[in-house]
Every structure is written in structure tokens, then in C-alpha cells.
Write a protein that holds these residues in place. Sequence first.
Motif, short mmCIF file in Angstrom:
data_model
loop_
_atom_site.label_atom_id
_atom_site.label_comp_id
_atom_site.label_asym_id
_atom_site.label_seq_id
_atom_site.Cartn_x
_atom_site.Cartn_y
_atom_site.Cartn_z
N LEU A 82 0.86 -1.18 0.00
CA LEU A 82 0.00 0.00 0.00
C LEU A 82 0.90 1.23 0.00
O LEU A 82 1.73 1.37 0.88
CB LEU A 82 -0.90 0.02 1.24
N PHE A 83 0.72 2.08 -1.00
CA PHE A 83 1.40 3.38 -1.00
C PHE A 83 0.37 4.43 -0.67
O PHE A 83 -0.45 4.82 -1.51
CB PHE A 83 2.06 3.65 -2.35
N ASN A 84 0.37 4.89 0.58
CA ASN A 84 -0.53 5.94 1.05
C ASN A 84 0.01 7.29 0.57
O ASN A 84 0.80 7.94 1.26
CB ASN A 84 -0.59 5.92 2.59
N ASN A 85 -0.42 7.71 -0.60
CA ASN A 85 0.14 8.89 -1.22
C ASN A 85 -0.81 10.08 -1.24
O ASN A 85 -0.37 11.23 -1.26
CB ASN A 85 0.57 8.55 -2.65
N ASN A 138 3.38 8.48 2.52
CA ASN A 138 3.98 9.71 2.01
C ASN A 138 3.96 10.76 3.11
O ASN A 138 2.91 11.30 3.45
CB ASN A 138 3.22 10.20 0.77
N GLY A 139 5.13 11.03 3.67
CA GLY A 139 5.25 12.07 4.68
C GLY A 139 5.58 13.39 4.00
O GLY A 139 4.93 13.79 3.03
N HIS A 158 3.13 15.51 10.87
CA HIS A 158 3.68 15.02 12.15
C HIS A 158 2.84 13.84 12.65
O HIS A 158 3.39 12.87 13.20
CB HIS A 158 3.69 16.15 13.19
N GLY A 159 1.54 13.91 12.44
CA GLY A 159 0.68 12.79 12.80
C GLY A 159 0.99 11.55 11.99
O GLY A 159 0.95 10.42 12.51
N MET A 160 1.33 11.73 10.73
CA MET A 160 1.69 10.61 9.88
C MET A 160 2.93 9.89 10.43
O MET A 160 3.03 8.65 10.36
CB MET A 160 1.96 11.09 8.45
N THR A 161 3.87 10.64 10.98
CA THR A 161 5.06 10.02 11.57
C THR A 161 4.67 9.09 12.71
O THR A 161 5.16 7.95 12.80
CB THR A 161 6.03 11.10 12.07
N THR A 179 7.20 2.13 6.00
CA THR A 179 8.19 3.16 5.71
C THR A 179 7.49 4.49 5.56
O THR A 179 6.44 4.58 4.91
CB THR A 179 8.94 2.86 4.39
N GLN A 180 8.04 5.54 6.14
CA GLN A 180 7.59 6.89 5.83
C GLN A 180 8.60 7.51 4.88
O GLN A 180 9.78 7.65 5.23
CB GLN A 180 7.45 7.75 7.07
#
Length: 248
Positions: A82-85, A138-139, A158-161, A179-180
Motif C-alpha cells: 500500500l502506497f498511502n500517497n 507519504n510524509g 507530524h501525525g503521519m510520523t 516506511t515513511q
Amino acid sequence: MKRTAIVTGASSGIGRECAVALSGAGWNVVLTARRESALRETGSLCPSPDTCMVLAGDVTDEEFVKRLFRETISRFGRLDLLFNNAGVNSPAIPFEDITLEDFQNVMSVNLVGPFLCAREAVRAFKKQTPMGGRIINNGSLSAHTPRPMSSPYTASKHGMTGLSKCIALDGRAFDITCTQIDIGNAATPLTARMEKGVLQPDGHRMPESTFDVAHVASSIVYLAGLPPDVSVPHFTIMASKAPFAGRG
């Protein structure tokens, strides 16, 4: 068996470039975003369009996300990546002028959507044989250091991290990695404005360097191809002259 990836925000920019690259590397690719016509254009650019599936919808819609993963498994048998882009930004305006609607919209697309997609991916990863899979979120450089007047976007990244770290920790026992990827100034239509000048912390505007988005795509293909016993928690790729270290 061919590996299968879902790419959100695949209608343009980074998402489109990465989807095309994954297809070229032999992956089945599921393309999703809100604009079906643009998704179909992405599909037509894929070297193997017959192994691409288009499903338009909103990643903040829980029922759509469930259908996205259900139809992916039905079509291809399993999920490997999954690429959350998908993501949005908000206008650069003073903090006190940010509306609740704008703040919530950015948080919903940039954080709630990735959560929903990651949750369904984890469910699929745990059920399949062999178990496991990879999530790439995707950060942004803004996940580390903000730009001026960017509170909604910076808060979401920052939440994504935190989300990425939790996925990696909770998925460890199930061969699930996360991975971020933090991208700085990849050249897309959204970054064209950088050539005219970007607001800097000292108040002046300065043109910023960009780099070919194809390098992001090749990075995604590399990360996606790693074996399940290899994890890359953080990956930063940026224009070498982009202001980051010391920004602010």
C-alpha cells in the motif's frame, strides 16, 4: 505470483509516476483517487495496462476504502504493498485565519484516509498466505520542520510520523513493515510555484530547487521490492539545494 500494490492519489503527480513505475517493474497496480478520468489516463500510461485496476473514490470514506481492498483481493488474490500517497494542502494564511473546516479537511485527507487504508491493508496482510506486506506512507519534509503558515499540513504530517511508527511496531510480528518517505520539492504541477518564489521564515520569498519526480518513483519501486525481513522506517529524498536543514 505477481505482486499487487494499491496506490492512492494515483491521478497525477507523485502517485501517477509511482504507479506507472510499479507497473513497469511487473506489479499489478490498483489506482485510486477521486477523479476517474485522470485515473484512467494514469492507467493508459502504465506499461502493462491489463494488470492495472481503476477504482475512483474518496479515501476518507470508510465504506469506499473497505470496497477498495475487497475488490483488490477479489481481482488479484492478495496485496503486497500500500502506497498511502493521497494528500492535500491548505492556503498559506496566518494561523488565526485558519478555518476549522480547512483544518479538518487537511487532517481528514492526510491522516484519517491513510489510517483507514492502512487498517484495511493490515487486515489483508494478516489473512493471506504467506502473511505480511509493506506500507509506504507519504510524509514530507514538513513532518520534521514546518514552513511558515502551514499549521494544518504540518500537523497532519507530524501525525503521519506517529501513525507510521505504530504500524511498524504493531505489524512487526506479522511480517508487516512500514516506511515513511519524506519528499522535498519533487517537480510536479504542484511545485511549479517554487520557481517563482516560496515564503521563507524570515519573510522574504526565494525560488527553491526541485528534482525529477522519476527519482521518487524509482525509490518506491526499490523500497517495495525489499524482502519482508528488511525494514526501512524512514526514507528522505529531496532536491539537494532545497532548504531543509536549518529551515526556520
